[in-house]
Design an enzyme around this catalytic site. Sequence first.
Site, short mmCIF file in Angstrom:
data_model
loop_
_atom_site.label_atom_id
_atom_site.label_comp_id
_atom_site.label_asym_id
_atom_site.label_seq_id
_atom_site.Cartn_x
_atom_site.Cartn_y
_atom_site.Cartn_z
N SER A 135 31.42 -48.12 30.78
CA SER A 135 32.01 -49.78 30.43
C SER A 135 31.49 -50.55 31.97
O SER A 135 32.03 -49.60 32.63
CB SER A 135 33.51 -49.41 30.53
OG SER A 135 33.51 -50.69 30.54
N LYS A 161 28.20 -50.32 26.86
CA LYS A 161 29.36 -51.12 26.08
C LYS A 161 29.28 -52.23 27.77
O LYS A 161 29.24 -52.24 28.61
CB LYS A 161 30.19 -50.36 26.94
CG LYS A 161 32.15 -51.42 26.81
CD LYS A 161 32.88 -50.36 25.78
CE LYS A 161 34.66 -51.00 26.86
NZ LYS A 161 35.58 -50.48 26.67
N LYS A 163 31.10 -55.59 29.15
CA LYS A 163 31.84 -57.42 28.48
C LYS A 163 32.20 -58.57 28.41
O LYS A 163 30.94 -58.72 28.94
CB LYS A 163 33.07 -56.68 29.97
CG LYS A 163 33.04 -55.50 30.33
CD LYS A 163 34.74 -55.06 29.52
CE LYS A 163 35.74 -54.52 29.59
NZ LYS A 163 37.03 -53.68 29.08
N ASP A 188 32.98 -55.28 24.38
CA ASP A 188 33.68 -55.40 24.50
C ASP A 188 35.03 -57.29 24.91
O ASP A 188 34.31 -57.40 26.36
CB ASP A 188 35.00 -54.20 25.08
CG ASP A 188 36.35 -53.85 25.61
OD1 ASP A 188 37.15 -54.91 24.97
OD2 ASP A 188 36.82 -53.52 25.87
N GLU A 213 34.32 -54.65 20.47
CA GLU A 213 35.87 -54.37 20.79
C GLU A 213 36.48 -55.26 20.61
O GLU A 213 36.20 -56.65 22.02
CB GLU A 213 35.61 -53.24 22.07
CG GLU A 213 37.04 -52.49 22.18
CD GLU A 213 36.48 -51.65 23.52
OE1 GLU A 213 35.80 -51.44 23.43
OE2 GLU A 213 37.77 -51.33 23.55
N ASP A 238 41.55 -51.99 19.80
CA ASP A 238 41.22 -51.37 20.80
C ASP A 238 43.51 -51.80 21.55
O ASP A 238 43.49 -50.64 21.22
CB ASP A 238 40.79 -51.62 22.50
CG ASP A 238 41.16 -51.11 23.54
OD1 ASP A 238 42.64 -50.52 23.97
OD2 ASP A 238 40.79 -51.88 24.94
N LYS A 262 43.08 -44.67 22.98
CA LYS A 262 43.67 -44.34 24.30
C LYS A 262 44.97 -44.11 24.72
O LYS A 262 45.54 -44.32 23.72
CB LYS A 262 43.34 -45.72 25.05
CG LYS A 262 42.52 -46.68 25.79
CD LYS A 262 42.87 -47.62 26.20
CE LYS A 262 41.06 -48.81 26.93
NZ LYS A 262 41.66 -49.69 27.38
N GLY A 290 39.07 -45.66 28.21
CA GLY A 290 40.05 -44.94 29.21
C GLY A 290 40.54 -46.52 30.23
O GLY A 290 40.06 -47.51 29.76
#
Length: 364
Positions: A135, A161, A163, A188, A213, A238, A262, A290
């Site tokens: 990520s 991944k 952001k 995400d 996400e 998430d 998570k 995570g």
Amino acid sequence: MRIERIDVIHTNIPMNQTFRTSFGAINEQHSIVVKVYGEGHTAFGEACPFYAPVYSYECIETMKAVIRGFIAPAIIGKSLNGIEDYYRAVDFIKGNNHAKAAVETALWDLESKMRGLPLWKLVGGTDPAVEVGVSIGIQPSVDALLKKIEDYLAEGYRRIKIKIEPGKDIDTVSKVRKAFPDISLMVDANSSYRLKDSETLARLDEHHLLMMEQPLAEDDIIDHGKLQSAISTPICLDESIHTPDDARKAIELGSCKIINIKYGRVGGLLNSVRIHDICMKNGIGNWAGGMIETGIGQRFKIALSTLPNFKYAADIETSDRFLVEDLVTPDIAHVKGMLDANTEYRVDEIKLNKYTEDVTICRA
Ligand code: OSB
Ligand code: MG
């Protein structure tokens, strides 16, 4: 199992790189490590919702208060008949899932030691070969992001991944896709969009992303349902999922096709397994998300990732990813994006002491 003592340990480890998301940047990894004493063993758990309450309403200080004030007194000196009994004992505490998970994971570690069984077998795992993704935080420029992706791909990570946030989305994703047409790529948004942004988010469909996400707010599972009907990219929730019942409701509403589990956000490994089971029954995929845990917490994500419905690569941070030093030996390391859940990690108490900010000792 009978717990005699619980140490609530606040650790703070400097990071070797900044991690930036739509809710801010961090340079220090703050965590609550829980050490339990019982049955002739000591064992360790961890959860870390960030120092400030920006990812969830919980933060490091609320965890200390809740564990010391309510969780520890509810279990110390009592005979717990397994992890389910722990859930019953702390059920009177509303929410505070990271606090509950920090202790719960220590109990799993204790049970693993008492029974001489690796964690992954204890949680019901079926395949100890775990796929690792990476990520990447928001970067200062698209070029910097492309360089990072190139480096991580060279290290063998199985999934990338990135952001996104409003204004750093369509252009970024199309440039990444153009540079890396075939990689397993996901985004995400960490809740940075609203339903009115549906048209923008639909423009990502053409980039065949593995998933998107948490585009909308934590409490927007109804709007996530509307968004999912308007876009073809699978939505992965998430922040919205805190309990097995949240998972059921999101599935009923069609709010997602995937749930990121998570263990801290959902109160521990037992709830993680329960969510996994609900998702598997309903054709909803899972993977382990995570929170930049130390190696102590990575062990639990690795164990969960061996469950059959964990179909996508996990956000497992190797020891060298963010921390100047990790708290376990050997280091958590992947080989070509794969980890073996059979590897045993020992907590290095000298390093644990080195990065301890404060400890609260709870006894009967
Ligand atoms: O939204 O998944 C998230 C890290 C901290 C808080 C929230 C999130 C993350 C990550 C995972 O993206 C980071 C990682 O595992 O490397
Ligand atoms: Mg996320």
